[in-house]
Each structure stands twice: as structure tokens, then as C-alpha cells.
Motif scaffolding. Structure first.
Motif, PDB file in Angstrom:
ATOM      1  N   THR A   1     -29.486  52.208 -39.726  1.00 30.96           N
ATOM      2  CA  THR A   1     -30.061  53.337 -39.001  1.00 30.96           C
ATOM      3  C   THR A   1     -29.848  53.156 -37.506  1.00 30.96           C
ATOM      4  OG1 THR A   1     -31.753  53.645 -40.696  1.00 30.96           O
ATOM      5  CG2 THR A   1     -32.192  54.635 -38.555  1.00 30.96           C
ATOM      6  N   THR A   2     -29.471  54.241 -36.848  1.00 28.44           N
ATOM      7  CA  THR A   2     -29.250  54.246 -35.397  1.00 28.44           C
ATOM      8  C   THR A   2     -29.814  55.548 -34.847  1.00 28.44           C
ATOM      9  OG1 THR A   2     -27.202  53.019 -35.724  1.00 28.44           O
ATOM     10  CG2 THR A   2     -27.474  54.068 -33.598  1.00 28.44           C
ATOM     11  N   GLU A   3     -30.330  55.501 -33.626  1.00 27.90           N
ATOM     12  CA  GLU A   3     -30.854  56.721 -33.013  1.00 27.90           C
ATOM     13  C   GLU A   3     -30.542  56.755 -31.527  1.00 27.90           C
ATOM     14  OE1 GLU A   3     -35.441  56.017 -31.964  1.00 27.90           O
ATOM     15  OE2 GLU A   3     -35.010  55.882 -34.115  1.00 27.90           O
ATOM     16  N   ARG A   4     -30.623  57.974 -30.967  1.00 22.57           N
ATOM     17  CA  ARG A   4     -30.338  58.156 -29.536  1.00 22.57           C
ATOM     18  C   ARG A   4     -31.076  59.405 -29.052  1.00 22.57           C
ATOM     19  NH1 ARG A   4     -26.266  56.866 -25.695  1.00 22.57           N
ATOM     20  NH2 ARG A   4     -25.428  55.413 -27.196  1.00 22.57           N
ATOM     21  N   ILE A   5     -31.583  59.312 -27.832  1.00 18.61           N
ATOM     22  CA  ILE A   5     -32.149  60.481 -27.162  1.00 18.61           C
ATOM     23  C   ILE A   5     -30.996  61.161 -26.426  1.00 18.61           C
ATOM     24  CG2 ILE A   5     -33.776  61.334 -25.421  1.00 18.61           C
ATOM     25  CD1 ILE A   5     -35.141  60.209 -27.952  1.00 18.61           C
ATOM     26  N   ILE A   6     -30.863  62.462 -26.633  1.00 16.62           N
ATOM     27  CA  ILE A   6     -29.763  63.228 -26.053  1.00 16.62           C
ATOM     28  C   ILE A   6     -30.345  64.340 -25.179  1.00 16.62           C
ATOM     29  CG2 ILE A   6     -27.794  64.736 -26.596  1.00 16.62           C
ATOM     30  CD1 ILE A   6     -27.466  63.109 -29.196  1.00 16.62           C
ATOM     31  N   ALA A   7     -29.795  64.489 -23.985  1.00 15.41           N
ATOM     32  CA  ALA A   7     -30.288  65.490 -23.025  1.00 15.41           C
ATOM     33  C   ALA A   7     -29.699  66.864 -23.348  1.00 15.41           C
ATOM     34  CB  ALA A   7     -29.948  65.070 -21.605  1.00 15.41           C
ATOM     35  N   ALA A   8     -30.111  67.411 -24.492  1.00 21.67           N
ATOM     36  CA  ALA A   8     -29.703  68.757 -24.922  1.00 21.67           C
ATOM     37  C   ALA A   8     -30.723  69.243 -25.942  1.00 21.67           C
ATOM     38  CB  ALA A   8     -28.301  68.727 -25.531  1.00 21.67           C
ATOM     39  N   ASP A   9     -30.831  70.564 -26.072  1.00 24.52           N
ATOM     40  CA  ASP A   9     -31.768  71.140 -27.034  1.00 24.52           C
ATOM     41  C   ASP A   9     -31.397  70.741 -28.455  1.00 24.52           C
ATOM     42  OD1 ASP A   9     -33.368  72.498 -25.175  1.00 24.52           O
ATOM     43  OD2 ASP A   9     -31.980  74.198 -25.121  1.00 24.52           O
ATOM     44  N   PRO A  10     -32.390  70.577 -29.330  1.00 26.98           N
ATOM     45  CA  PRO A  10     -32.120  70.184 -30.715  1.00 26.98           C
ATOM     46  C   PRO A  10     -31.132  71.111 -31.434  1.00 26.98           C
ATOM     47  CG  PRO A  10     -34.471  70.056 -30.278  1.00 26.98           C
ATOM     48  CD  PRO A  10     -33.831  70.680 -29.071  1.00 26.98           C
ATOM     49  N   GLU A  11     -31.211  72.417 -31.160  1.00 31.36           N
ATOM     50  CA  GLU A  11     -30.313  73.357 -31.825  1.00 31.36           C
ATOM     51  C   GLU A  11     -28.858  73.076 -31.469  1.00 31.36           C
ATOM     52  OE1 GLU A  11     -32.960  74.380 -29.857  1.00 31.36           O
ATOM     53  OE2 GLU A  11     -34.313  74.663 -31.562  1.00 31.36           O
ATOM     54  N   ALA A  12     -28.597  72.772 -30.190  1.00 33.36           N
ATOM     55  CA  ALA A  12     -27.229  72.485 -29.748  1.00 33.36           C
ATOM     56  C   ALA A  12     -26.715  71.195 -30.381  1.00 33.36           C
ATOM     57  CB  ALA A  12     -27.177  72.385 -28.225  1.00 33.36           C
ATOM     58  N   VAL A  13     -27.582  70.196 -30.459  1.00 30.35           N
ATOM     59  CA  VAL A  13     -27.193  68.910 -31.049  1.00 30.35           C
ATOM     60  C   VAL A  13     -26.906  69.083 -32.539  1.00 30.35           C
ATOM     61  CG1 VAL A  13     -27.953  66.548 -31.551  1.00 30.35           C
ATOM     62  CG2 VAL A  13     -28.478  67.592 -29.325  1.00 30.35           C
ATOM     63  N   PHE A  14     -27.808  69.771 -33.235  1.00 31.64           N
ATOM     64  CA  PHE A  14     -27.622  69.975 -34.670  1.00 31.64           C
ATOM     65  C   PHE A  14     -26.376  70.813 -34.947  1.00 31.64           C
ATOM     66  CE2 PHE A  14     -28.156  72.074 -38.727  1.00 31.64           C
ATOM     67  CZ  PHE A  14     -28.487  71.005 -39.549  1.00 31.64           C
ATOM     68  N   ASP A  15     -26.187  71.878 -34.169  1.00 30.25           N
ATOM     69  CA  ASP A  15     -25.011  72.737 -34.371  1.00 30.25           C
ATOM     70  C   ASP A  15     -23.714  71.955 -34.190  1.00 30.25           C
ATOM     71  OD1 ASP A  15     -26.667  74.858 -34.907  1.00 30.25           O
ATOM     72  OD2 ASP A  15     -26.356  75.866 -32.980  1.00 30.25           O
ATOM     73  N   ALA A  16     -23.680  71.047 -33.227  1.00 33.35           N
ATOM     74  CA  ALA A  16     -22.479  70.230 -33.011  1.00 33.35           C
ATOM     75  C   ALA A  16     -22.241  69.305 -34.201  1.00 33.35           C
ATOM     76  CB  ALA A  16     -22.612  69.424 -31.718  1.00 33.35           C
ATOM     77  N   LEU A  17     -23.300  68.668 -34.695  1.00 33.26           N
ATOM     78  CA  LEU A  17     -23.160  67.780 -35.864  1.00 33.26           C
ATOM     79  C   LEU A  17     -22.708  68.541 -37.101  1.00 33.26           C
ATOM     80  CD1 LEU A  17     -26.287  65.448 -35.646  1.00 33.26           C
ATOM     81  CD2 LEU A  17     -23.876  64.755 -35.564  1.00 33.26           C
TER      82      LEU A  17
END
Length: 147
Positions: free
Chosen positions: A7-23
Motif C-alpha cells: 500500500t502506498t499513498e500521497r496527498i495531491i494538490a488537486a480536487d478529488p474529481e480531477a485525480v480520480f478522472d485521471a486515474l
């Protein structure tokens, strides 16, 4: 045969919708995010989240290459699940809010490990190696969505 988890995690300076849409964008974005450990990337069906079928080879070490054929589902908001048709491996991506304009992206992979001494080494070293690979992928994701 014990279950192995990385398991790995990271805080990303973008809205959750943008991050999820990219993934979830296997057609245009996901291939660009993959570090050099991945090869032969190909979307075989779909290309946007649920219903996507994607192929790649993951070279975890110089001797260990997994040929992955992954079925993608979205069991809940902010969650992508990739189930490998070729093994017991399941990878879950979870994106949640982490404050104003920020997201927490978590990737967790589980699989049934080998038995015996080989299984001991797999349980000891594979999570760290896969964690490094996913950390690089999450860094690439952050670079992509923080533009």
C-alpha cells in the motif's frame, strides 16, 4: 499460501474529481503515468473506468515479470478496482478529499503469495518494491493533475 499486500499513498494538490478522472482515464492518461517498470500497455476494451479491460507487463525485478490483464470496476465513488485475470492480484485505487483543493490517493495491491522460503522473501521484499513503483506512479499522477 499467505496474502501479500503493498500500500502506498500521497496527498495531491488537486480536487478529488480531477485525480480520480485521471486515474480512470486508461485511454489517454493512465499510460502516461506508468513508470518504466510497465511495458506493453494496451487498452483492449472501454478506456474510461468501469468496464475497461487493460493489459500491461509489470517488471518488478530483473527476473520477475507479471503479464497482467486487468478488469476495471468502480464499486463506489472515488474507488477503482483492477482485478487481474491472470493471477490473484487485485489493485484498489481510492481517492478522497484531503482539505481544500487537495486529495489523498491510496493504492493497495493484494495477491496470494508463494509458500515456503520463496514466499517468505516475497512477503518481505515485494511490498517494498511495489511500493516504490507505485510511489513513482503517484508522483507522475500528481505532476499530471497539479498542472
Amino acid at each position: 499460501m499467505a496474502q501479500v499486500e503493498a500500500t502506498t499513498e500521497r496527498i495531491i494538490a488537486a480536487d478529488p474529481e480531477a485525480v480520480f478522472d485521471a486515474l480512470a482515464d486508461y485511454k489517454d492518461v493512465r499510460g502516461k503515468l506508468l513508470p518504466g517498470h510497465f511495458s506493453e500497455y494496451e487498452v483492449r476494451e472501454g478506456g474510461d473506468g468501469e468496464g475497461t479491460l487493460v493489459h500491461w507487463k509489470l517488471q518488478a525485478t530483473s527476473k520477475r515479470v507479471r503479464d497482467c490483464l486487468l478488469e476495471v470496476s468502480e464499486p463506489s465513488d472515488g474507488r477503482l478496482v483492477e482485478k487481474d485475470r491472470n493471477s490473484s492480484m487485485v489493485t484498489t485505487w481510492t481517492v478522497t478529499p484531503a482539505g481544500e483543493g487537495k486529495s489523498k490517493a491510496v493504492v493497495s495491491t493484494v495477491w496470494n503469495g508463494a509458500g515456503g522460503i520463496g514466499g517468505f522473501f516475497e512477503r518481505t521484499f515485494a511490498p517494498k518494491g511495489l511500493g516504490r513503483i507505485y510511489d513513482e506512479l503517484l508522483q507522475n499522477l500528481a505532476t499530471e493533475v497539479e498542472k
